[in-house]
Design an enzyme around this catalytic site. Structure first.
Site: not given
Ligand code: PLP
Length: 463
Positions: A177, A254, A257, A280, A418
């Site tokens: 992401h 990270d 998900q 999430k 993203c």
């Molecule tokens: N990492 C992954 C794999 C994501 O899917 C997302 C959000 O869709 C994020 C990071 C960023 O999450 P946040 O916007 O809640 O900080």
């Protein structure tokens, strides 16, 4: 002192706290209040699909707790397939927030009164719950943040600034992401380190041979998702971490998900950092957590200054609070932690392995059902994956697909997710994505497929 339990599953609020009028949006003007059942008609062409065998978990047991799933959108029962963007909230979470503000609101760590002490205890109970949920050794290994994005920026700005220098490599998987790419680019620019992409295979898995070749004594950090938000890929994070450690590199995982889809154990993974977002995971927006190994956390300096993170302030010398408070400047999202605690209590009341098995069978069902739609291609076919189905449909742009489905009450996401490098791997700038959660059903998948088939039959009406 007794901490008001605002979060018990089934109760939703503590004994003695008001349970009525939690302010649920289902009773708001303009929103439906009936628990309409979605149509059970299978998608045309999906009749020969294997029946879903829920192994020890019924999505109804989750659905019944989630008020928003019983509203309608554009005259149709809502089909929420945008869980990768955010998840819907159980009433236990909604009620815990109402109960906190209705009966328990106070700042934490600051007041010399009963409610400040109670709020502090709730906040710290949330930290302990997150530690338990992630398999961390201690609540002190958990830093509250706004979400995954802030967690990664924190690591980049605090750990990265102190540990990266000219000639150092940060290996970042191409499926990451943007929030696991851009913070590394920013700190790399300042420290004159390099961000090096780890390529993907045609299936959308991380190319493990390329990864092994890229690792070197220059590698300071490997940044990898526990599950991709666009390809669904679940990389072999434990093995990748073990390999990185042989070169002395740290690994940031990270988990944005991952956490809502399969059990996570940071100790077993041996991850140095692990980040996730509460929203999430059935919790409110604006709250998330960063896990870091205690010895690494101890070595980290402040990244933001302010209240809560100091021991004493003087114009000649300021001394700091110990971690994790050192990294939590200012008033935290106290109600967010209360909501996160409620969400964890709710989610962990289900058997996690059964939930994961159910989601896997639902994904298989969805993959087969989608394959009956002419011109539809699902991106990514890594062997280990979560129920994220990103697709293209011949003759239709992703925004048009999302708009069409929305008219049928079906919420998906369209765009670059993203994760532009992951889409670029397939020569795409945008795609449509259906992302499933434990409360989704095979009937909802059938509705998605039926609507997509109608779109293919009436292409001129699509946006
Ligand atoms: N990492 C992954 C794999 C994501 O899917 C997302 C959000 O869709 C994020 C990071 C960023 O999450 P946040 O916007 O809640 O900080």
């Amino acid at each position: 002192m007794t901490i008001p339990d605002l979060t018990a599953r089934g109760a939703g609020v503590a004994p003695g706290l008001p349970v009525s009028d939690p302010g649920l949006p289902v009773s708001a003007p303009g929103l439906p209040t009936s628990a309409a059942e979605p149509p059970t008609t299978a998608a045309p062409g999906a009749g020969s699909l294997p029946q879903l065998q829920p192994p020890g978990f019924s999505p109804e047991s989750a659905r019944q707790d989630i008020p928003i799933l019983h509203r309608t959108v554009n005259g149709h029962p809502l089909v929420w397939l945008d869980n990768g963007a955010t998840t819907q909230k159980p009433r236990q979470v909604i009620e815990a927030l109402g109960a906190f503000y209705g009966t328990a609101n106070s700042n934490i760590h600051r007041g010399a009164h009963t409610m400040a002490r109670e709020a502090t205890q709730m906040y710290e109970a949330g930290r302990a719950a997150v530690a338990g949920f992630l398999g961390a050794g201690s609540p002190d290994d958990i830093v509250f943040v706004r979400g995954t994005t802030e967690a990664i920026n924190l690591v980049a700005q605090s750990w990265g600034r102190a540990n990266l220098g000219p000639g150092d490599d940060i290996l970042v998987a191409v499926l990451e992401h943007h929030s696991d790419i851009v913070p590394w680019q920013l700190i790399a620019k300042e420290t004159r380190a390099r961000v090096v992409p780890i390529p993907l295979t045609p299936e959308g898995a991380i190319d493990q041979d390329a990864y092994a070749d890229l690792l070197s004594s220059r590698t300071q950090l490997v940044a990898v998702s526990h599950a991709s938000n666009v390809l669904g890929t679940v990389p072999p994070v434990k093995e990748m971490t073990a390999l990185a450690h042989r070169y002395g590199a740290k690994v940031l995982v990270d988990g944005a998900q991952a956490v809502a889809h399969f059990p996570v154990d940071v100790t077993d993974l041996d991850a140095d950092f692990y980040a996730f977002s509460g929203h999430k995971l059935f919790a409110p927006t604006g709250i998330g957590a960063l896990y870091a190994k205690p010895e690494i956390l101890e070595s980290m300096g402040p990244w933001q200054g302010g209240g809560n993170m100091i021991e004493s302030v003087d114009f000649t010398r300021t001394t700091f609070a110990p971690v994790p408070h050192l990294l939590e400047a200012g008033t935290g999202h106290i109600s967010g932690v209360v909501g996160l605690l409620a969400a964890l209590n709710w989610f962990t009341s289900f058997d996690r392995n059964s939930v994961a098995a159910y989601e896997t069978s639902l994904m298989t069902y969805a993959q087969q059902a989608l394959s009956t739609v002419p011109g539809l291609d699902v991106l990514g076919s890594a062997p280990e994956r979560i129920a994220v189905l990103t697709f293209t449909l011949a003759g239709h742009d992703p925004a048009g697909i999302a708009d069409w489905l929305d008219r049928d009450g079906i919420a998906i996401r369209a765009g670059h997710h993203c994760a532009q490098p992951a889409l670029a791997h397939y020569g795409l700038e945008s795609a449509a994505r259906a992302s499933l959660a434990l409360y989704n059903t095979s009937e909802e998948v059938d509705q998605l497929v039926a609507s997509l088939r109608r779109l293919q039959e009436a292409p001129e009406t699509a946006g």
